[in-house]
Design a protein around this motif. Structure first.
Motif, PDB file in Angstrom:
ATOM      1  N   VAL A  56      39.526  33.339  47.543  1.00  0.00           N
ATOM      2  CA  VAL A  56      40.799  33.775  46.849  1.00  0.00           C
ATOM      3  C   VAL A  56      41.986  32.771  47.013  1.00  0.00           C
ATOM      4  O   VAL A  56      42.805  32.637  46.209  1.00  0.00           O
ATOM      5  CB  VAL A  56      41.128  35.131  47.644  1.00  0.00           C
ATOM      6  CG1 VAL A  56      42.619  35.531  47.116  1.00  0.00           C
ATOM      7  CG2 VAL A  56      40.108  36.045  47.273  1.00  0.00           C
TER       8      VAL A  56
ATOM      9  N   TYR B  80      43.647  30.854  44.035  1.00  0.00           N
ATOM     10  CA  TYR B  80      45.433  31.265  43.588  1.00  0.00           C
ATOM     11  C   TYR B  80      46.124  29.844  43.806  1.00  0.00           C
ATOM     12  O   TYR B  80      46.795  29.589  43.148  1.00  0.00           O
ATOM     13  CB  TYR B  80      45.782  32.099  44.598  1.00  0.00           C
ATOM     14  CG  TYR B  80      45.702  33.790  44.103  1.00  0.00           C
ATOM     15  CD1 TYR B  80      45.494  34.001  42.699  1.00  0.00           C
ATOM     16  CD2 TYR B  80      45.110  34.734  45.179  1.00  0.00           C
ATOM     17  CE1 TYR B  80      45.246  35.353  42.425  1.00  0.00           C
ATOM     18  CE2 TYR B  80      44.875  35.835  44.603  1.00  0.00           C
ATOM     19  CZ  TYR B  80      44.990  36.266  43.132  1.00  0.00           C
ATOM     20  OH  TYR B  80      44.765  37.377  42.835  1.00  0.00           O
TER      21      TYR B  80
ATOM     22  N   LEU C 143      38.334  29.642  39.817  1.00  0.00           N
ATOM     23  CA  LEU C 143      38.426  30.856  39.403  1.00  0.00           C
ATOM     24  C   LEU C 143      36.917  31.569  39.204  1.00  0.00           C
ATOM     25  O   LEU C 143      36.753  32.465  39.494  1.00  0.00           O
ATOM     26  CB  LEU C 143      39.241  30.889  38.033  1.00  0.00           C
ATOM     27  CG  LEU C 143      39.668  32.311  37.871  1.00  0.00           C
ATOM     28  CD1 LEU C 143      40.279  32.828  38.751  1.00  0.00           C
ATOM     29  CD2 LEU C 143      40.467  32.263  36.436  1.00  0.00           C
TER      30      LEU C 143
ATOM     31  N   SER D 276      34.749  31.764  42.468  1.00  0.00           N
ATOM     32  CA  SER D 276      35.432  32.412  43.591  1.00  0.00           C
ATOM     33  C   SER D 276      35.262  33.894  43.126  1.00  0.00           C
ATOM     34  O   SER D 276      34.886  34.629  43.933  1.00  0.00           O
ATOM     35  CB  SER D 276      37.017  32.270  43.683  1.00  0.00           C
ATOM     36  OG  SER D 276      37.288  30.976  44.071  1.00  0.00           O
ATOM     37  N   PHE D 277      35.283  34.355  41.819  1.00  0.00           N
ATOM     38  CA  PHE D 277      34.854  35.521  41.402  1.00  0.00           C
ATOM     39  C   PHE D 277      33.218  35.856  41.807  1.00  0.00           C
ATOM     40  O   PHE D 277      33.110  37.142  42.042  1.00  0.00           O
ATOM     41  CB  PHE D 277      34.981  35.802  39.917  1.00  0.00           C
ATOM     42  CG  PHE D 277      36.439  36.266  39.672  1.00  0.00           C
ATOM     43  CD1 PHE D 277      36.968  37.454  40.191  1.00  0.00           C
ATOM     44  CD2 PHE D 277      37.408  35.365  38.803  1.00  0.00           C
ATOM     45  CE1 PHE D 277      38.381  38.072  40.073  1.00  0.00           C
ATOM     46  CE2 PHE D 277      38.583  35.907  38.441  1.00  0.00           C
ATOM     47  CZ  PHE D 277      39.042  37.094  39.098  1.00  0.00           C
TER      48      PHE D 277
ATOM     49  N   GLU E 151      33.590  35.979  45.983  1.00  0.00           N
ATOM     50  CA  GLU E 151      34.389  37.067  46.235  1.00  0.00           C
ATOM     51  C   GLU E 151      34.294  38.244  45.517  1.00  0.00           C
ATOM     52  O   GLU E 151      35.171  38.287  44.324  1.00  0.00           O
ATOM     53  CB  GLU E 151      35.595  36.826  46.799  1.00  0.00           C
ATOM     54  CG  GLU E 151      36.786  37.749  47.280  1.00  0.00           C
ATOM     55  CD  GLU E 151      35.917  38.354  48.436  1.00  0.00           C
ATOM     56  OE1 GLU E 151      35.556  39.546  48.488  1.00  0.00           O
ATOM     57  OE2 GLU E 151      36.111  37.785  49.480  1.00  0.00           O
TER      58      GLU E 151
ATOM     59  N   TRP F 284      41.441  40.308  45.851  1.00  0.00           N
ATOM     60  CA  TRP F 284      42.318  39.684  45.187  1.00  0.00           C
ATOM     61  C   TRP F 284      43.754  40.115  45.050  1.00  0.00           C
ATOM     62  O   TRP F 284      44.301  39.415  44.448  1.00  0.00           O
ATOM     63  CB  TRP F 284      41.723  39.631  43.695  1.00  0.00           C
ATOM     64  CG  TRP F 284      40.336  38.880  43.580  1.00  0.00           C
ATOM     65  CD1 TRP F 284      38.975  39.256  43.997  1.00  0.00           C
ATOM     66  CD2 TRP F 284      40.446  37.487  43.480  1.00  0.00           C
ATOM     67  NE1 TRP F 284      38.097  38.304  43.928  1.00  0.00           N
ATOM     68  CE2 TRP F 284      38.777  37.233  43.784  1.00  0.00           C
ATOM     69  CE3 TRP F 284      41.116  36.514  43.172  1.00  0.00           C
ATOM     70  CZ2 TRP F 284      38.337  35.712  43.510  1.00  0.00           C
ATOM     71  CZ3 TRP F 284      40.575  35.133  42.874  1.00  0.00           C
ATOM     72  CH2 TRP F 284      39.393  34.805  43.032  1.00  0.00           C
TER      73      TRP F 284
END
Length: 366
Positions: free
Chosen positions: A43, A47, A230, A233-234, A237, A243
């Motif tokens: 995350v 970000y 992105l 990471s999805f 996590e 998130w």
């Protein structure tokens, strides 16, 4: 020289580099504190990469000079994609390493960057070695010293020389695992991070040779890292709640700080100082982060300061300065050799005014 020019040339780069070392160590310290509050590595990286890319876009549109893309675009884009992958993987394992150890360890191992870059540059024939030259001898000795110091830092934690009553190393992670068991793993992860980033320097040197538009390249790499971060990471996590950063707590502060100061401002300042003063000037501030990290870790995180970290940091710093001195000496040797060759030529037209130290680190012989 006018006073304003002297301030720009001498004082501002010095102040900027010292400030950035504080910002960089502050980021590692803030992330360590946020990770203890539940902020995930995936995350955080996703970000901060997105924030940095969004900030780079208007900066690129305002300040970038229009330079056409090369005729053969595929090799350029393949290398940019590779840099995006290296950036994402390096950041994730680096922050995991900090989570398992401490910002002080990260700062100490971070001074391995010149040694790793030197080894890779020799392997990729971007750096020449001559054992009879003092510059090459200094770089070899410095590299061996740096790696030896890193081994000391990672393998020898040593007795505590400065202790607090509530060290985060005694805290227990969410899965019930004690953080104190992962000092070695954390050190290895951080070392791997810097090895990947050194490889990234080699690839980025090739990219800039193909397309010499620094801010465009920085934007493309940041956007590529953001997209990869992105997507990956999805997958890494899957908890949607992880998130959500709605409350103005330390996790949100770490993400905003990382995007603005870590991903965006750090790149701008280092690029500007590298162009203005050369790589030796930029690299010389790296050992300063060790003292900053130790102080911040003790004050803000309650870290214990261990003898192994101090002893290893001293050895690494000595090796670091050996590599930097060798690089500076090499530039002087090459200028002297060029002057001798030019004076001996019947067609002597004068020596070049370009100092090899003004070129990007370890890109002189591409």
């Amino acid at each position: 020289m006018a006073p304003s020019r002297s301030l720009y040339k001498e004082s501002l780069p010095l102040i900027s580099m010292i400030t950035m070392e504080f910002f960089t160590v502050g980021l590692n310290t803030l992330f360590k504190a946020a990770s203890l509050k539940g902020l995930g590595y995936y995350v955080f990286v996703a970000y901060t990469s997105i924030i940095a890319a969004l900030l780079f876009l208007p900066f690129h549109l305002v300040f970038n000079r229009t330079i056409p893309l090369p005729q053969h675009k595929r090799p350029l884009f393949v290398r940019i994609l590779l840099l995006g992958v290296i950036g994402f993987v390096g950041l994730v394992i680096g922050y995991k390493g900090i989570g398992f150890s401490s910002p002080t360890l990260a700062a100490a191992i971070g001074t391995l960057n010149p040694a790793f870059t030197f080894i890779l540059a020799v392997m990729f024939r971007m750096e020449r070695l001559s054992l009879s030259r003092p510059s090459s001898q200094a770089k070899i000795i410095g590299t061996v010293s740096s790696i030896s110091g890193a081994i000391v830092v990672v393998l020898f934690k040593g007795p505590t020389i400065l202790s607090t009553f509530s060290s985060p190393e005694e805290l227990v992670a969410a899965d019930g695992t004690s953080h104190s068991n992962y000092w070695l793993l954390g050190g290895l992860l951080i070392a791997t991070e810097h090895l990947l980033f050194s490889l990234g320097y080699i690839v980025q040197a090739q990219v800039l040779k193909m397309y010499p538009a620094e801010f465009s390249v920085a934007l493309y790499i940041t956007m590529c890292t953001s997209a990869i971060s992105l997507a990956a990471s999805f997958v890494g996590e899957t908890d949607i709640d992880a998130w959500i950063l709605t409350n103005p707590d330390i996790k949100l502060a770490a993400v905003l700080y990382g995007g603005v100061f870590g991903g965006f401002l750090n790149t701008i300042v280092h690029t500007w100082c590298l162009h203005l003063e050369g790589p030796v000037f930029v690299a010389i501030f790296k050992p300063l982060s060790i003292a900053i990290a130790a102080a911040m870790g003790v004050v803000f995180l309650g870290d214990d300061l261990h003898l192994g970290s101090v002893a290893g940091a001293v050895v690494i710093s000595a090796g670091f300065y050996g590599v930097i001195w060798g690089k500076a000496r090499e530039g002087k040797e090459e200028m002297e050799l060029a002057a001798v060759e030019d004076c001996g030529s019947p067609y002597h037209l004068g020596t070049s005014s370009t100092n090899s130290n003004s070129l990007p680190f370890l890109v002189n012989h591409t």
